[in-house]
Design a protein around this motif. Structure first.
Motif, PDB file in Angstrom:
ATOM      1  N   TYR A  14     -22.378 -29.217   3.777  1.00  0.00           N
ATOM      2  CA  TYR A  14     -22.187 -30.615   3.383  1.00  0.00           C
ATOM      3  C   TYR A  14     -21.280 -31.244   4.428  1.00  0.00           C
ATOM      4  CZ  TYR A  14     -23.902 -28.511  -0.913  1.00  0.00           C
ATOM      5  OH  TYR A  14     -24.649 -27.821  -1.831  1.00  0.00           O
ATOM      6  N   PHE A  17     -18.565 -29.158   6.169  1.00  0.00           N
ATOM      7  CA  PHE A  17     -18.330 -27.939   5.389  1.00  0.00           C
ATOM      8  C   PHE A  17     -19.559 -27.023   5.423  1.00  0.00           C
ATOM      9  CE2 PHE A  17     -18.483 -25.436   1.503  1.00  0.00           C
ATOM     10  CZ  PHE A  17     -17.240 -24.828   1.545  1.00  0.00           C
ATOM     11  N   ALA A  19     -21.619 -24.070   3.907  1.00  0.00           N
ATOM     12  CA  ALA A  19     -21.721 -23.357   2.628  1.00  0.00           C
ATOM     13  C   ALA A  19     -22.599 -22.112   2.728  1.00  0.00           C
ATOM     14  CB  ALA A  19     -22.279 -24.301   1.559  1.00  0.00           C
ATOM     15  N   ALA A  38     -20.219 -15.062  -7.536  1.00  0.00           N
ATOM     16  CA  ALA A  38     -19.082 -15.740  -8.160  1.00  0.00           C
ATOM     17  C   ALA A  38     -19.193 -17.258  -8.013  1.00  0.00           C
ATOM     18  CB  ALA A  38     -17.800 -15.231  -7.514  1.00  0.00           C
ATOM     19  N   GLY A  40     -18.816 -20.813  -6.624  1.00  0.00           N
ATOM     20  CA  GLY A  40     -18.558 -21.424  -5.323  1.00  0.00           C
ATOM     21  C   GLY A  40     -19.042 -20.637  -4.120  1.00  0.00           C
ATOM     22  N   VAL A  41     -19.853 -19.569  -4.321  1.00  0.00           N
ATOM     23  CA  VAL A  41     -20.293 -18.780  -3.162  1.00  0.00           C
ATOM     24  C   VAL A  41     -21.523 -19.366  -2.477  1.00  0.00           C
ATOM     25  CG1 VAL A  41     -19.335 -16.604  -4.006  1.00  0.00           C
ATOM     26  CG2 VAL A  41     -21.712 -17.209  -4.565  1.00  0.00           C
ATOM     27  N   GLY A  42     -22.154 -20.368  -3.128  1.00  0.00           N
ATOM     28  CA  GLY A  42     -23.279 -21.027  -2.464  1.00  0.00           C
ATOM     29  C   GLY A  42     -24.613 -20.923  -3.202  1.00  0.00           C
ATOM     30  N   LYS A  43     -24.606 -20.445  -4.432  1.00  0.00           N
ATOM     31  CA  LYS A  43     -25.873 -20.253  -5.166  1.00  0.00           C
ATOM     32  C   LYS A  43     -26.615 -21.582  -5.349  1.00  0.00           C
ATOM     33  CE  LYS A  43     -23.820 -18.562  -8.819  1.00  0.00           C
ATOM     34  NZ  LYS A  43     -22.413 -18.759  -8.390  1.00  0.00           N
ATOM     35  N   THR A  44     -25.879 -22.587  -5.818  1.00  0.00           N
ATOM     36  CA  THR A  44     -26.525 -23.888  -6.028  1.00  0.00           C
ATOM     37  C   THR A  44     -27.019 -24.468  -4.711  1.00  0.00           C
ATOM     38  OG1 THR A  44     -25.295 -24.342  -8.035  1.00  0.00           O
ATOM     39  CG2 THR A  44     -26.089 -26.262  -6.838  1.00  0.00           C
ATOM     40  N   THR A  45     -26.298 -24.205  -3.639  1.00  0.00           N
ATOM     41  CA  THR A  45     -26.745 -24.714  -2.330  1.00  0.00           C
ATOM     42  C   THR A  45     -28.065 -24.051  -1.934  1.00  0.00           C
ATOM     43  OG1 THR A  45     -24.431 -25.057  -1.756  1.00  0.00           O
ATOM     44  CG2 THR A  45     -26.020 -25.183   0.046  1.00  0.00           C
ATOM     45  N   ARG A  48     -30.661 -25.814  -3.840  1.00  0.00           N
ATOM     46  CA  ARG A  48     -30.926 -27.155  -3.294  1.00  0.00           C
ATOM     47  C   ARG A  48     -31.736 -27.077  -2.006  1.00  0.00           C
ATOM     48  NH1 ARG A  48     -24.768 -29.047  -4.160  1.00  0.00           N
ATOM     49  NH2 ARG A  48     -24.921 -29.715  -6.331  1.00  0.00           N
ATOM     50  N   GLU A 163     -28.360 -22.240 -13.388  1.00  0.00           N
ATOM     51  CA  GLU A 163     -27.320 -22.192 -14.429  1.00  0.00           C
ATOM     52  C   GLU A 163     -27.758 -22.890 -15.708  1.00  0.00           C
ATOM     53  OE1 GLU A 163     -24.336 -20.723 -13.881  1.00  0.00           O
ATOM     54  OE2 GLU A 163     -23.918 -20.861 -11.738  1.00  0.00           O
ATOM     55  N   GLN A 195     -24.905 -17.118 -14.148  1.00  0.00           N
ATOM     56  CA  GLN A 195     -23.648 -16.368 -14.284  1.00  0.00           C
ATOM     57  C   GLN A 195     -23.768 -15.329 -15.399  1.00  0.00           C
ATOM     58  OE1 GLN A 195     -20.026 -17.630 -13.492  1.00  0.00           O
ATOM     59  NE2 GLN A 195     -20.718 -18.863 -11.796  1.00  0.00           N
TER      60      GLN A 195
END
Ligand code: ATP
Length: 241
Positions: A14, A17, A19, A38, A40-45, A48, A163, A195
């Motif tokens: 982003y 940043f 990711a 965990a 914030g490790v980039g799964k959603t990225t 996307r 998620e 998760q």
């Protein structure tokens, strides 16, 4: 046969940043893959990138063998990728039925609306019972179900589920997983970002573990649970099983 989804050496982020770093993965037709890691490790990225919402800085994204790197998200949808997110993107001031009608008209065209509506109410009886209720007055879980019903009615070649169980009562999570299992039986490939490790591994053939934007392990789900849970807790997350 081509993979339904392939990420080749993808780096993405982003603005300044970063990711994801050199992520390569494949999902074969009909296969179910769990993407775990965990916060914030980039799964959603990854999700996307796989649905065209984030364009890679480096690398390529192929859908059913066609290179869609940098293409508009609508082309990913037309190529067969459905992305269900944790969000509850429903129109509060419309009824359940109006929400579904609007969404099916957009995605499938006016003539397909009655059939899609029938299928949605068959698959989600809880929504049928509330079809005349304003969406804004549904519980959080019911709103999530409504936003899922809009993408789950017809089995797409690949469903990315990000998620979906977040913050939902266990009984609703169970219902969502029943629907995901049904889609799998109908031939939909799944990429499950989750998760709730146990649920995801029960459904999936294979697991991929992401850490700090890179893939650190992948293998059969049967081998994964103990290893993945241990690693996730090593990293101090509150991941639930
Ligand atoms: P979570 O389980 O918390 O959703 P995740 O594994 O899905 O986490 P991502 O949401 O992909 O992780 O986030 C990866 C990194 O990118 C995080 O450091 C996050 O803060 C950052 N990030 C995510 N979305 C954005 C955005 N829109 N703008 C800037 N940074 C972002």
């Amino acid at each position: 046969m081509s993979a339904v989804l392939e990420l080749r050496h993808v780096s993405a982020g982003y603005g300044p940043f970063h990711a994801l770093f050199d992520v390569s993965l494949e999902v074969q037709p009909g296969e179910a893959v769990a993407l775990l890691g965990a916060n914030g490790v980039g799964k959603t990225t990854v999700a996307r990138v796989a649905s065209g919402l984030v364009a890679p800085e480096k690398g390529a994204v192929l859908v059913d063998g066609t290179d869609l790197t940098g293409a508009d998200p609508h082309r990913f949808v037309r190529a067969g990728i459905a992305h269900a997110t944790e969000g509850r993107s429903v129109f509060s001031s419309l009824t359940v039925e109006e929400n579904l009608r609007l969404s099916f008209r957009r995605s499938k065209g006016a003539r397909a609306v009655p059939g899609a509506l029938r299928a949605a109410f068959e698959q989600f009886p809880a929504l049928d019972r509330r079809r005349s209720q304003l969406a804004g007055s549904l519980s959080g879980g019911e709103q999530r179900m409504l936003s899922m019903a809009r993408v789950l009615v017809e089995a797409p070649p690949l469903l990315i589920a990000d998620e979906l169980s977040l913050g939902l009562a266990p009984i609703i999570v169970d219902e969502i997983y029943v629907q995901l299992a049904r889609l799998r039986e109908e031939g939909t490939a799944l990429l499950i970002v989750e998760q709730q490790v146990s649920h995801a591994l029960d459904l999936c053939d294979r697991a991929i573990l992401l850490d700090h934007g890179s893939i650190t392990w992948e293998g059969p789900s049967d081998d994964a649970e103990e290893l993945i849970v241990a690693r996730m807790f090593d990293h101090g997350t509150g991941a639930s099983t």
